[in-house]
Design an enzyme around this catalytic site. Structure first.
Site, PDB file in Angstrom:
ATOM      1  N   ARG A  44      -8.303  -9.973  -7.277  1.00  0.00           N
ATOM      2  CA  ARG A  44      -7.744 -10.988  -6.383  1.00  0.00           C
ATOM      3  C   ARG A  44      -8.310 -12.382  -6.690  1.00  0.00           C
ATOM      4  O   ARG A  44      -7.588 -13.381  -6.634  1.00  0.00           O
ATOM      5  CB  ARG A  44      -8.013 -10.607  -4.924  1.00  0.00           C
ATOM      6  CG  ARG A  44      -7.249 -11.471  -3.956  1.00  0.00           C
ATOM      7  CD  ARG A  44      -7.163 -10.878  -2.547  1.00  0.00           C
ATOM      8  NE  ARG A  44      -6.015 -11.464  -1.848  1.00  0.00           N
ATOM      9  CZ  ARG A  44      -6.124 -12.230  -0.765  1.00  0.00           C
ATOM     10  NH1 ARG A  44      -7.292 -12.463  -0.233  1.00  0.00           N
ATOM     11  NH2 ARG A  44      -5.040 -12.748  -0.211  1.00  0.00           N
ATOM     12  N   HIS A  48      -5.972 -15.502  -7.618  1.00  0.00           N
ATOM     13  CA  HIS A  48      -5.935 -16.729  -6.814  1.00  0.00           C
ATOM     14  C   HIS A  48      -6.421 -17.952  -7.598  1.00  0.00           C
ATOM     15  O   HIS A  48      -6.049 -19.076  -7.277  1.00  0.00           O
ATOM     16  CB  HIS A  48      -6.723 -16.548  -5.523  1.00  0.00           C
ATOM     17  CG  HIS A  48      -5.950 -15.826  -4.461  1.00  0.00           C
ATOM     18  ND1 HIS A  48      -6.206 -15.946  -3.120  1.00  0.00           N
ATOM     19  CD2 HIS A  48      -4.899 -14.977  -4.557  1.00  0.00           C
ATOM     20  CE1 HIS A  48      -5.356 -15.194  -2.436  1.00  0.00           C
ATOM     21  NE2 HIS A  48      -4.552 -14.586  -3.288  1.00  0.00           N
ATOM     22  N   TRP A 187      -2.736  -0.291   0.751  1.00  0.00           N
ATOM     23  CA  TRP A 187      -1.326  -0.021   0.457  1.00  0.00           C
ATOM     24  C   TRP A 187      -1.123   1.411  -0.046  1.00  0.00           C
ATOM     25  O   TRP A 187      -0.040   1.947   0.048  1.00  0.00           O
ATOM     26  CB  TRP A 187      -0.810  -0.986  -0.608  1.00  0.00           C
ATOM     27  CG  TRP A 187      -0.671  -2.402  -0.169  1.00  0.00           C
ATOM     28  CD1 TRP A 187       0.476  -2.985   0.317  1.00  0.00           C
ATOM     29  CD2 TRP A 187      -1.658  -3.447  -0.184  1.00  0.00           C
ATOM     30  NE1 TRP A 187       0.248  -4.308   0.597  1.00  0.00           N
ATOM     31  CE2 TRP A 187      -1.053  -4.618   0.298  1.00  0.00           C
ATOM     32  CE3 TRP A 187      -3.003  -3.496  -0.569  1.00  0.00           C
ATOM     33  CZ2 TRP A 187      -1.738  -5.831   0.415  1.00  0.00           C
ATOM     34  CZ3 TRP A 187      -3.695  -4.700  -0.448  1.00  0.00           C
ATOM     35  CH2 TRP A 187      -3.063  -5.851   0.040  1.00  0.00           C
TER      36      TRP A 187
HETATM   37 FE1  DDH Z   1      -2.273  -9.775  -2.828  1.00  0.00          FE
HETATM   38  N1  DDH Z   1      -2.965  -9.814  -0.886  1.00  0.00           N
HETATM   39  N2  DDH Z   1      -0.665 -10.848  -2.270  1.00  0.00           N
HETATM   40  N3  DDH Z   1      -1.692  -9.858  -4.770  1.00  0.00           N
HETATM   41  N4  DDH Z   1      -3.967  -8.806  -3.347  1.00  0.00           N
HETATM   42  C1  DDH Z   1      -4.097  -9.224  -0.417  1.00  0.00           C
HETATM   43  C2  DDH Z   1      -4.978  -8.448  -1.137  1.00  0.00           C
HETATM   44  C3  DDH Z   1      -4.882  -8.240  -2.505  1.00  0.00           C
HETATM   45  C4  DDH Z   1      -0.359 -11.268  -1.012  1.00  0.00           C
HETATM   46  C5  DDH Z   1      -1.182 -11.194   0.104  1.00  0.00           C
HETATM   47  C6  DDH Z   1      -2.355 -10.477   0.147  1.00  0.00           C
HETATM   48  C7  DDH Z   1      -0.545 -10.432  -5.233  1.00  0.00           C
HETATM   49  C8  DDH Z   1       0.492 -10.895  -4.434  1.00  0.00           C
HETATM   50  C9  DDH Z   1       0.423 -11.106  -3.072  1.00  0.00           C
HETATM   51  C10 DDH Z   1      -4.272  -8.397  -4.630  1.00  0.00           C
HETATM   52  C11 DDH Z   1      -3.638  -8.776  -5.805  1.00  0.00           C
HETATM   53  C12 DDH Z   1      -2.433  -9.475  -5.848  1.00  0.00           C
HETATM   54  C13 DDH Z   1      -4.223  -9.510   0.972  1.00  0.00           C
HETATM   55  C14 DDH Z   1      -5.362  -9.037   1.861  1.00  0.00           C
HETATM   56  C15 DDH Z   1      -3.144 -10.274   1.324  1.00  0.00           C
HETATM   57  C16 DDH Z   1      -2.821 -10.811   2.706  1.00  0.00           C
HETATM   58  C17 DDH Z   1      -6.591  -9.949   1.745  1.00  0.00           C
HETATM   59  C18 DDH Z   1      -7.723  -9.474   2.615  1.00  0.00           C
HETATM   60  O1  DDH Z   1      -7.532  -9.395   3.839  1.00  0.00           O
HETATM   61  O2  DDH Z   1      -8.808  -9.194   2.059  1.00  0.00           O
HETATM   62  C19 DDH Z   1       0.980 -11.818  -0.985  1.00  0.00           C
HETATM   63  C20 DDH Z   1       1.653 -12.418   0.241  1.00  0.00           C
HETATM   64  C21 DDH Z   1       1.463 -11.681  -2.259  1.00  0.00           C
HETATM   65  C22 DDH Z   1       2.834 -12.017  -2.714  1.00  0.00           C
HETATM   66  O3  DDH Z   1       3.576 -12.722  -1.954  1.00  0.00           O
HETATM   67  C23 DDH Z   1       3.403 -11.521  -3.757  1.00  0.00           C
HETATM   68  C24 DDH Z   1      -0.564 -10.481  -6.660  1.00  0.00           C
HETATM   69  C25 DDH Z   1       0.540 -11.109  -7.511  1.00  0.00           C
HETATM   70  C26 DDH Z   1      -1.744  -9.896  -7.065  1.00  0.00           C
HETATM   71  C27 DDH Z   1      -2.282  -9.703  -8.445  1.00  0.00           C
HETATM   72  O4  DDH Z   1      -3.400  -9.375  -8.630  1.00  0.00           O
HETATM   73  C28 DDH Z   1      -1.445  -9.924  -9.635  1.00  0.00           C
HETATM   74  C29 DDH Z   1      -5.411  -7.505  -4.588  1.00  0.00           C
HETATM   75  C30 DDH Z   1      -6.036  -6.780  -5.789  1.00  0.00           C
HETATM   76  C31 DDH Z   1      -5.797  -7.400  -3.247  1.00  0.00           C
HETATM   77  C32 DDH Z   1      -6.926  -6.561  -2.666  1.00  0.00           C
HETATM   78  C33 DDH Z   1      -8.166  -7.383  -2.451  1.00  0.00           C
HETATM   79  C34 DDH Z   1      -9.290  -6.605  -1.820  1.00  0.00           C
HETATM   80  O5  DDH Z   1     -10.280  -7.248  -1.439  1.00  0.00           O
HETATM   81  O6  DDH Z   1      -9.220  -5.386  -1.700  1.00  0.00           O
END
Ligand code: DDH
Length: 284
Positions: A44, A48, A187
């Site tokens: 993540r 970001h 998920w």
């Molecule tokens: Fe995500 N994401 N993401 N995400 N994401 C969250 C957690 C993780 C969105 C929202 C959230 C991608 C796209 C989107 C990962 C990877 C990727 C969380 C929760 C939210 C909210 C955060 C928390 O509470 O800790 C949204 C909206 C989108 C979208 O609109 C497409 C993408 C493209 C990626 C990527 O890696 C390519 C990952 C891994 C996490 C888990 C993090 C954790 O600490 O566990």
């Protein structure tokens, strides 16, 4: 000797492999965190750092590691990513020659490969920038929104429908935290393994609104799993759903497309001098 300038250290693939191996070692060592791995939160962080890119102004992206600074570190979307940055700090101390920008991306590569994902080729070349390169808030997706928002946000980075769906498969990993995003839960049932389960679950489970005081999210019948409104948009929108169908049926196709699109994401806006990408071996 005095007067003779020190020879500049030019790191090789082997030097970067040492850092990859160090991160992999720390992933095993600190297995008490969350679901047993820092892997998801490292992914993540890399996403970001990269996902702030804007094709039009060529600002944002992983070149700079500007999330070290306020205000970017305090952007709502980045809540909780301090855990990932702090996890990497001892690595930076041990290998001070790597930029934070390359380190964050290399750690995303390492985490994805070590969690059973496809090979993610990497090339170095990112340099750290100062606070003036921080991006404005609002460049990362808002989980409460739908298909139009996804196309606007990811279109700004330069991604099409297929790429949006492939990138979203990263949500096979990790979880939502109430003290970070406000949402709650994982998920999939294997949040520290990259699989195509995210797509299978999207299609095969019955999802309904969770009844709680938190932000609107979906839950499955067992109430163990969750989906964000933006996740559900991928099956509600016909064009997105085509790709969900494909990746649910074919993990190899998902892995191939995921690797390609993650490489593209991690390289957005980076002025590389090096053409060649390196592949690091998974540490068993
Ligand atoms: Fe995500 N994401 N993401 N995400 N994401 C969250 C957690 C993780 C969105 C929202 C959230 C991608 C796209 C989107 C990962 C990877 C990727 C969380 C929760 C939210 C909210 C955060 C928390 O509470 O800790 C949204 C909206 C989108 C979208 O609109 C497409 C993408 C493209 C990626 C990527 O890696 C390519 C990952 C891994 C996490 C888990 C993090 C954790 O600490 O566990």
């Amino acid at each position: 000797a005095a007067g003779i300038p020190a020879k500049e250290f030019v790191p090789t693939q082997e030097d970067y492999a040492k850092i990859y191996n160090e991160i992999a070692k720390r992933l095993v060592e600190f297995d008490e965190y969350d679901d047993g791995s820092y892997g998801p939160v490292l992914v993540r962080l890399a996403w970001h750092a990269s996902g702030t890119y804007d094709v039009e102004t060529k600002t944002g992206g992983s070149n700079g590691a500007t999330m070290r600074f306020q205000p970017e570190s305090d952007h709502g979307a980045n809540a909780g990513l301090k855990a990932a940055r702090d996890f990497l700090e001892p690595v930076k101390e041990k290998f001070p020659w790597i930029s934070y920008s390359d380190l964050w991306i290399l750690s995303g590569v390492c985490a994805l490969q070590q969690m059973g994902g496809p090979v993610i080729p990497f090339r170095p070349g990112r340099s750290d920038r100062d606070i003036s390169a921080c991006t404005p808030d609002g460049r990362l997706p808002d989980a409460t929104k739908e298909h139009k928002h996804l196309r606007a946000i990811f279109g700004r980075m330069g991604f099409n429908d297929q790429e949006i769906v492939a990138l979203s498969g990263a949500h096979a990993l990790g979880r939502c935290h109430t003290d970070r995003s406000g949402f709650d839960g994982p998920w999939t049932f294997s949040p520290t393994m990259l699989t195509n389960d995210y797509y299978k679950l999207l299609l095969n489970e019955k999802w309904s609104w969770k009844k709680w005081n938190g932000p609107a999210q979906y839950e499955d019948k067992t109430k163990a799993l969750m989906m964000l409104p933006t996740d559900m948009a991928l099956v509600k929108d016909r064009e997105f759903k085509k790709w969900v169908d494909k990746y649910a049926k074919d993990q190899d196709a998902f892995f191939k497309d995921f690797s390609d699109v993650v490489v593209k994401l991690f390289e957005l806006g980076v002025p590389f001098k090096q053409e060649e990408r390196w592949v690091f071996k998974v540490v068993e």
